[in-house]
Design a protein around this motif. Structure first.
Motif, PDB file in Angstrom:
ATOM      1  N   GLY A 172       0.853  -1.184   0.000  1.00 20.58           N
ATOM      2  CA  GLY A 172       0.000   0.000   0.000  1.00 20.58           C
ATOM      3  C   GLY A 172       0.885   1.229   0.000  1.00 20.58           C
ATOM      4  O   GLY A 172       2.108   1.116   0.130  1.00 20.58           O
ATOM      5  N   ASP A 173       0.262   2.389  -0.159  1.00 23.31           N
ATOM      6  CA  ASP A 173       1.047   3.611  -0.313  1.00 23.31           C
ATOM      7  C   ASP A 173       1.845   3.954   0.944  1.00 23.31           C
ATOM      8  O   ASP A 173       3.030   4.227   0.885  1.00 23.31           O
ATOM      9  CB  ASP A 173       0.113   4.769  -0.682  1.00 23.31           C
ATOM     10  CG  ASP A 173       0.815   5.792  -1.559  1.00 23.31           C
ATOM     11  OD1 ASP A 173       1.877   5.460  -2.119  1.00 23.31           O
ATOM     12  OD2 ASP A 173       0.314   6.915  -1.674  1.00 23.31           O
ATOM     13  N   PRO A 176      -5.549   0.493  -1.055  1.00 27.02           N
ATOM     14  CA  PRO A 176      -4.232   0.856  -1.612  1.00 27.02           C
ATOM     15  C   PRO A 176      -3.524   1.974  -0.833  1.00 27.02           C
ATOM     16  O   PRO A 176      -2.336   2.185  -1.030  1.00 27.02           O
ATOM     17  CB  PRO A 176      -4.554   1.331  -3.041  1.00 27.02           C
ATOM     18  CG  PRO A 176      -5.915   0.810  -3.341  1.00 27.02           C
ATOM     19  CD  PRO A 176      -6.628   0.713  -2.031  1.00 27.02           C
ATOM     20  N   TYR A 229      -6.460  -7.109  -6.837  1.00 33.94           N
ATOM     21  CA  TYR A 229      -5.277  -6.295  -6.504  1.00 33.94           C
ATOM     22  C   TYR A 229      -4.128  -6.633  -7.459  1.00 33.94           C
ATOM     23  O   TYR A 229      -3.487  -5.747  -8.022  1.00 33.94           O
ATOM     24  CB  TYR A 229      -4.871  -6.600  -5.063  1.00 33.94           C
ATOM     25  CG  TYR A 229      -4.395  -5.406  -4.266  1.00 33.94           C
ATOM     26  CD1 TYR A 229      -5.297  -4.613  -3.566  1.00 33.94           C
ATOM     27  CD2 TYR A 229      -3.047  -5.086  -4.179  1.00 33.94           C
ATOM     28  CE1 TYR A 229      -4.864  -3.538  -2.813  1.00 33.94           C
ATOM     29  CE2 TYR A 229      -2.607  -4.004  -3.430  1.00 33.94           C
ATOM     30  CZ  TYR A 229      -3.520  -3.235  -2.752  1.00 33.94           C
ATOM     31  OH  TYR A 229      -3.084  -2.163  -2.014  1.00 33.94           O
ATOM     32  N   GLU A 230      -3.892  -7.934  -7.629  1.00 28.38           N
ATOM     33  CA  GLU A 230      -2.834  -8.375  -8.541  1.00 28.38           C
ATOM     34  C   GLU A 230      -3.149  -7.985  -9.985  1.00 28.38           C
ATOM     35  O   GLU A 230      -2.286  -7.502 -10.717  1.00 28.38           O
ATOM     36  CB  GLU A 230      -2.679  -9.904  -8.466  1.00 28.38           C
ATOM     37  CG  GLU A 230      -2.046 -10.412  -7.193  1.00 28.38           C
ATOM     38  CD  GLU A 230      -1.968 -11.947  -7.142  1.00 28.38           C
ATOM     39  OE1 GLU A 230      -1.364 -12.458  -6.192  1.00 28.38           O
ATOM     40  OE2 GLU A 230      -2.533 -12.615  -8.040  1.00 28.38           O
ATOM     41  N   GLY A 274      -2.815  -4.322 -10.574  1.00 30.74           N
ATOM     42  CA  GLY A 274      -1.385  -4.012 -10.550  1.00 30.74           C
ATOM     43  C   GLY A 274      -0.732  -4.296 -11.896  1.00 30.74           C
ATOM     44  O   GLY A 274      -0.038  -3.447 -12.451  1.00 30.74           O
ATOM     45  N   PHE A 288      -2.034  -1.816 -14.674  1.00 32.58           N
ATOM     46  CA  PHE A 288      -1.463  -0.467 -14.635  1.00 32.58           C
ATOM     47  C   PHE A 288       0.042  -0.473 -14.920  1.00 32.58           C
ATOM     48  O   PHE A 288       0.558   0.462 -15.521  1.00 32.58           O
ATOM     49  CB  PHE A 288      -1.783   0.214 -13.299  1.00 32.58           C
ATOM     50  CG  PHE A 288      -3.168   0.755 -13.254  1.00 32.58           C
ATOM     51  CD1 PHE A 288      -3.494   1.925 -13.914  1.00 32.58           C
ATOM     52  CD2 PHE A 288      -4.172   0.082 -12.583  1.00 32.58           C
ATOM     53  CE1 PHE A 288      -4.799   2.426 -13.900  1.00 32.58           C
ATOM     54  CE2 PHE A 288      -5.474   0.564 -12.562  1.00 32.58           C
ATOM     55  CZ  PHE A 288      -5.789   1.733 -13.216  1.00 32.58           C
ATOM     56  N   LYS A 314      12.193   7.164 -10.078  1.00 31.72           N
ATOM     57  CA  LYS A 314      10.838   7.052  -9.537  1.00 31.72           C
ATOM     58  C   LYS A 314      10.172   5.755  -9.969  1.00 31.72           C
ATOM     59  O   LYS A 314       9.456   5.128  -9.195  1.00 31.72           O
ATOM     60  CB  LYS A 314       9.996   8.237  -9.996  1.00 31.72           C
ATOM     61  CG  LYS A 314      10.411   9.530  -9.332  1.00 31.72           C
ATOM     62  CD  LYS A 314       9.512  10.662  -9.734  1.00 31.72           C
ATOM     63  CE  LYS A 314       9.820  11.893  -8.893  1.00 31.72           C
ATOM     64  NZ  LYS A 314       8.950  13.006  -9.253  1.00 31.72           N
ATOM     65  N   ILE A 315      10.391   5.381 -11.234  1.00 33.15           N
ATOM     66  CA  ILE A 315       9.807   4.125 -11.705  1.00 33.15           C
ATOM     67  C   ILE A 315      10.372   2.967 -10.884  1.00 33.15           C
ATOM     68  O   ILE A 315       9.646   2.078 -10.446  1.00 33.15           O
ATOM     69  CB  ILE A 315      10.085   3.907 -13.213  1.00 33.15           C
ATOM     70  CG1 ILE A 315       9.318   4.945 -14.024  1.00 33.15           C
ATOM     71  CG2 ILE A 315       9.686   2.502 -13.640  1.00 33.15           C
ATOM     72  CD1 ILE A 315       9.549   4.874 -15.520  1.00 33.15           C
ATOM     73  N   ALA A 348      11.588   3.090  -7.843  1.00 33.32           N
ATOM     74  CA  ALA A 348      11.059   3.162  -6.475  1.00 33.32           C
ATOM     75  C   ALA A 348       9.644   2.590  -6.417  1.00 33.32           C
ATOM     76  O   ALA A 348       9.285   1.856  -5.491  1.00 33.32           O
ATOM     77  CB  ALA A 348      11.057   4.611  -5.989  1.00 33.32           C
ATOM     78  N   PHE A 349       8.856   2.907  -7.447  1.00 33.73           N
ATOM     79  CA  PHE A 349       7.469   2.435  -7.482  1.00 33.73           C
ATOM     80  C   PHE A 349       7.425   0.916  -7.682  1.00 33.73           C
ATOM     81  O   PHE A 349       6.672   0.204  -7.020  1.00 33.73           O
ATOM     82  CB  PHE A 349       6.711   3.153  -8.601  1.00 33.73           C
ATOM     83  CG  PHE A 349       5.262   2.760  -8.682  1.00 33.73           C
ATOM     84  CD1 PHE A 349       4.434   2.855  -7.576  1.00 33.73           C
ATOM     85  CD2 PHE A 349       4.722   2.305  -9.875  1.00 33.73           C
ATOM     86  CE1 PHE A 349       3.100   2.493  -7.653  1.00 33.73           C
ATOM     87  CE2 PHE A 349       3.387   1.945  -9.954  1.00 33.73           C
ATOM     88  CZ  PHE A 349       2.578   2.038  -8.847  1.00 33.73           C
ATOM     89  N   GLN A 397       8.263  -0.740  -4.544  1.00 35.63           N
ATOM     90  CA  GLN A 397       7.144  -0.677  -3.594  1.00 35.63           C
ATOM     91  C   GLN A 397       6.104  -1.774  -3.889  1.00 35.63           C
ATOM     92  O   GLN A 397       5.511  -2.336  -2.976  1.00 35.63           O
ATOM     93  CB  GLN A 397       6.489   0.714  -3.690  1.00 35.63           C
ATOM     94  CG  GLN A 397       5.422   0.969  -2.632  1.00 35.63           C
ATOM     95  CD  GLN A 397       4.726   2.310  -2.821  1.00 35.63           C
ATOM     96  OE1 GLN A 397       4.809   2.939  -3.880  1.00 35.63           O
ATOM     97  NE2 GLN A 397       4.033   2.769  -1.797  1.00 35.63           N
ATOM     98  N   MET A 398       5.897  -2.066  -5.169  1.00 39.20           N
ATOM     99  CA  MET A 398       4.851  -3.005  -5.557  1.00 39.20           C
ATOM    100  C   MET A 398       5.368  -4.443  -5.720  1.00 39.20           C
ATOM    101  O   MET A 398       4.616  -5.336  -6.075  1.00 39.20           O
ATOM    102  CB  MET A 398       4.210  -2.567  -6.886  1.00 39.20           C
ATOM    103  CG  MET A 398       3.608  -1.168  -6.889  1.00 39.20           C
ATOM    104  SD  MET A 398       2.388  -0.881  -5.568  1.00 39.20           S
ATOM    105  CE  MET A 398       1.001  -1.847  -6.162  1.00 39.20           C
TER     106      MET A 398
END
Lengths: 336, 336
Positions: B131-132, B214, B235-236, B239, B242, B264-265, B267-268, B271-272
């Motif tokens: 989650g964020d 999220p 959720y999967e 994910g 996107f 940033k990509i 890092a994202f 995160q996921m």
């Protein structure tokens, strides 16, 4: 054709409602009845230079409070802008009704004021969700938290009628939301519904797993109202989350990068934009009732009116009615 | 500490399993028992130059077929690499078990070979979702399609124990997945579970609506196994959808744009990334059992072993056991 619109439903009422309706009169050739305080509507239109040509006002001072219990809509009758709109629809003063007010109240009011189609067991809010290859209708999206298999079978018929008549999809693919592909998966509800759907004569393609929903490869997805509401809200939530992330990632891409991608971002936003659909049809009601999103702007209200018009043009309620009548002929327990 | 690992579970077995285990021996200081064909494991290790130092092999030729009925795992006993691993764990030959094989079979085998903690009604697969603001554990994510309120209350205890002992979250926030914020929302299951959770002594923060998942503002989310599986798979699915879209949008951003955003990509993506967690703990079993993702690579297997080690280090099963014993003292119907 006359579309009745609740002028005081949603976060942006009445200005965005009036704007959307004025555009609908101009571009769609429909007439509008706006329900709500005539002095407020007239003042808002005058202040913003919006013409009320083709728009009639049915006056009532009250607005249905979103915090009230949904069944109050039935008791309070014509007092609120929503209740009055539903009553006018029931009385044949218009052909369809659009409101961005409380979903629960609208479902209750549609069920008990406009009434269900004979033989149809439950009214189902039926939003259209965007997918990669195409949009799909999801029902029940939240009204009936506990469902029986025959309700899901009826949802499939109603969703198919809508996708064919309003969205122009020939022989729409129908799928049952489930946690596995095999027909033995899920709860008793899914196992029994699978059998009914297989014998329904619809274009039933079997179970769909939630991970495949965003692919948009089917047109109608049926499930109970609890699961449907979870799917709808998670779909929206994930959409917002990723939209935020895409924006964040792109904030570093620089002018050059943004220039190269701006067309694609626009195309993607357009694909995911709920406003282009209008709202959720409440299927199973005798006349078309459209629930517009609470945060609808003028564009969304315009599209909700267009959606209502398409329901009338396509005789969606008649198609569902004919099915229910056939069902009642072959099954004496058809009505609940 | 000895972690037993099914060498033949998942799409990338045995190579990625062996790689991940070799790394775990080196970096985590654990010993490993790999279950499966010793000749195949030895050949694969030799062919790829992987050291088997600290790794023992418990030989069996068979592999549990993912298409078999889950309960076959109990009947076929020690014949398969999964069944043998579960039996070794039950017999005290290791401290925890990791497998990327069939979830259904692993739940059945964990329940009937390793057995449930006394007083715990159901074993629940409990994945960690990103989650964020933080990750959250979701349970039941698919094993028990029909649940009673007391099961959801136990899931909350098990999830809290896990998030505190393994993820280091003090007094983790627990929420009930529901279709509205008010305690009167949902089905009878949610209404009754809300009451039990309010009295549980846990840090229960009320209902969470799916659209807020999220955001990652709570640490434990409880629901029945049908709804949980729908949430997990959607959720999967969202994910992947996107991720594909972000890639597509970016394919036009040019070298300059990509350069600005690449951090940033990354890092994202980090995160996921499900691989950083390892797998889903099967909570409620007497000893830690970890279900690794079917598509796990060496990194994911390494992390699944690390996760198993953390469960042992944090005595997660002991914490749950103590709770169940207290519950049994105050409620003679504690065991089912």
């Amino acid at each position: 054709m006359i579309i009745i619109v609740d002028a005081f439903g949603g976060d942006n009422a009445p200005l965005e409602v009036i704007k959307g309706c004025a555009q609908a009169v101009e571009k769609l050739g429909v007439n509008i009845i706006l329900t709500g305080s005539s002095s407020k509507i007239e003042k808002c239109a005058a202040d913003n230079g919006i013409s009320l040509r083709g728009i009639e006002i049915a006056h009532t001072d009250d607005v249905f409070d979103i915090h009230e219990k949904p069944n109050e809509i039935v008791k309070s009758g014509k007092n609120s802008s929503m209740g009055l709109g539903l009553s006018l629809l029931a009385d044949g003063k218009g052909d369809a009704f659009v409101s961005a007010g409380s979903t629960g109240a609208l479902v209750m009011g549609a069920t008990f004021i406009v009434k269900r189609i004979k033989g149809i067991k439950r009214v189902a809010p039926s939003p259209i969700l965007p997918g990669d290859k195409g949009s799909f209708i999801l029902l029940d999206a939240g009204a009936n938290t506990e469902c029986r298999p025959e309700m899901l079978a009826q949802f499939a018929v109603m969703g198919s009628a809508y996708m064919e008549k309003v969205m122009g999809i020939k022989s729409p693919k129908v799928a049952l939301l489930n946690i596995g592909a095999e027909e033995t998966k899920g709860r008793e509800l899914e196992i029994e519904s699978y059998k009914l759907l297989s014998e329904s004569g619809l274009n039933f393609v079997g179970n769909i797993e939630p991970r495949d929903l965003p692919k948009g490869e089917v047109s109608v997805v049926v499930t109970d109202g609890f699961t449907g509401n979870v799917v709808l809200k998670l779909y929206e939530g994930m959409g917002s989350f990723f939209a935020k992330k895409i924006k964040w990632i792109f904030s570093g891409a620089g002018v050059l990068g943004a220039l190269f991608s701006i067309g694609k971002i626009k195309a993607f936003k357009e694909q995911m934009d709920y406003r282009k659909v209008g709202g959720s049809a409440l299927l199973g009601v005798r006349k078309p009732v459209i629930k517009a999103h609470g945060s609808s702007d003028a564009k969304a209200f315009f599209n909700a009116v267009r959606q209502a018009k398409k329901c009338v043009d396509g005789s969606v309620t008649k198609v569902i009615e004919d099915y229910a009548a056939r069902l009642a002929g072959s099954d004496k327990n058809g009505e609940n």
